[in-house]
Design a protein around this motif. Structure first.
Motif, short mmCIF file in Angstrom:
data_model
loop_
_atom_site.label_atom_id
_atom_site.label_comp_id
_atom_site.label_asym_id
_atom_site.label_seq_id
_atom_site.Cartn_x
_atom_site.Cartn_y
_atom_site.Cartn_z
N VAL A 1 0.85 -1.18 0.00
CA VAL A 1 0.00 0.00 0.00
C VAL A 1 0.89 1.24 0.00
N ILE A 2 0.44 2.28 -0.68
CA ILE A 2 1.13 3.58 -0.66
C ILE A 2 0.15 4.58 -0.06
N PHE A 3 0.66 5.36 0.90
CA PHE A 3 -0.16 6.38 1.53
C PHE A 3 0.71 7.59 1.82
N GLN A 4 0.09 8.72 2.13
CA GLN A 4 0.82 9.96 2.40
C GLN A 4 0.47 10.47 3.79
N PRO A 5 1.22 10.04 4.80
CA PRO A 5 0.93 10.47 6.17
C PRO A 5 1.32 11.93 6.40
N THR A 6 0.74 12.52 7.42
CA THR A 6 1.03 13.91 7.77
C THR A 6 1.37 14.00 9.26
N LEU A 7 2.41 14.78 9.56
CA LEU A 7 2.81 15.09 10.93
C LEU A 7 2.71 16.60 11.13
N VAL A 8 2.16 17.01 12.25
CA VAL A 8 2.09 18.43 12.60
C VAL A 8 2.62 18.56 14.03
N MET A 9 3.58 19.45 14.22
CA MET A 9 4.12 19.67 15.56
C MET A 9 3.64 21.00 16.09
N SER A 10 3.15 20.98 17.30
CA SER A 10 2.75 22.19 18.01
C SER A 10 3.92 22.60 18.91
N VAL A 11 4.64 23.63 18.51
CA VAL A 11 5.84 24.06 19.24
C VAL A 11 5.42 24.96 20.41
N PRO A 12 5.82 24.57 21.62
CA PRO A 12 5.44 25.39 22.78
C PRO A 12 6.19 26.73 22.78
N ALA A 13 5.59 27.75 23.35
CA ALA A 13 6.22 29.07 23.43
C ALA A 13 7.52 29.02 24.23
N SER A 14 7.64 28.05 25.13
CA SER A 14 8.84 27.94 25.98
C SER A 14 10.01 27.26 25.28
N ALA A 15 9.82 26.77 24.06
CA ALA A 15 10.90 26.08 23.34
C ALA A 15 11.99 27.06 22.95
N VAL A 16 13.24 26.66 23.16
CA VAL A 16 14.37 27.50 22.75
C VAL A 16 14.59 27.34 21.25
N VAL A 17 15.23 28.33 20.65
CA VAL A 17 15.55 28.27 19.23
C VAL A 17 16.63 27.22 19.03
N GLY A 18 16.48 26.41 18.01
CA GLY A 18 17.49 25.39 17.72
C GLY A 18 17.00 24.42 16.68
N THR A 19 17.87 23.52 16.30
CA THR A 19 17.51 22.43 15.40
C THR A 19 17.16 21.23 16.27
N TYR A 20 15.92 20.79 16.18
CA TYR A 20 15.44 19.69 17.00
C TYR A 20 15.54 18.38 16.21
N THR A 21 15.90 17.33 16.92
CA THR A 21 16.04 16.01 16.32
C THR A 21 15.20 15.02 17.09
N GLY A 22 14.50 14.17 16.36
CA GLY A 22 13.70 13.10 16.96
C GLY A 22 13.55 11.98 15.95
N THR A 23 12.86 10.94 16.34
CA THR A 23 12.66 9.79 15.47
C THR A 23 11.18 9.48 15.32
N VAL A 24 10.76 9.29 14.08
CA VAL A 24 9.40 8.85 13.76
C VAL A 24 9.54 7.51 13.07
N THR A 25 8.83 6.50 13.56
CA THR A 25 8.99 5.14 13.05
C THR A 25 7.67 4.57 12.56
N HIS A 26 7.68 4.07 11.32
CA HIS A 26 6.58 3.26 10.79
C HIS A 26 7.11 1.82 10.78
N SER A 27 6.34 0.90 11.30
CA SER A 27 6.78 -0.50 11.27
C SER A 27 5.63 -1.38 10.82
N VAL A 28 5.97 -2.54 10.33
CA VAL A 28 4.97 -3.50 9.86
C VAL A 28 4.97 -4.68 10.82
N ALA A 29 3.80 -5.05 11.25
CA ALA A 29 3.71 -6.18 12.19
C ALA A 29 2.84 -7.28 11.60
#
Length: 97
Positions: A69-97
């Motif tokens: 299957v092919i699909f087009q997921p969407t991610l939206v991040m709500s950045v808190p006002a208290s967040a410092v300026v910078g380049t943020y890194t995280g991991t998003v994982t899709h897995s098949v079970a």
């Protein structure tokens, strides 16, 4: 579908954006191969869910075989006002079970 927190710098309180501030929806199926059905977990933005826990993007009903299957997921991040300026890194994982 799962995610980690997103961090910058030393990852202190102001340098972390929690994964529960990520909204996710799988979107509809764009195309598929093989037999069976692929109902989406969150077909539209109205069905968006927080990634504070793992989510199911699609499920599959049918016999196993050569399917995809092919699909087009969407991610939206709500950045808190208290967040410092910078380049943020995280991991998003899709897995098949």
């Amino acid at each position: 579908m799962s995610a980690s927190d997103f961090t910058t710098g030393g990852g202190t309180g102001g340098e972390t954006i929690s994964k529960d501030r990520l909204s996710y929806w799988s979107g509809p199926m764009v195309s598929k191969t093989g037999q069976g059905t692929w109902p989406p977990g969150q077909p539209t933005s109205a069905n968006a869910q927080s990634l504070n826990v793992a989510r199911v993007a699609f499920s599959y009903t049918g016999s196993m075989g050569n399917t995809s299957v092919i699909f087009q997921p969407t991610l939206v991040m709500s950045v808190p006002a208290s967040a410092v300026v910078g380049t943020y890194t995280g991991t998003v994982t899709h897995s098949v079970a």
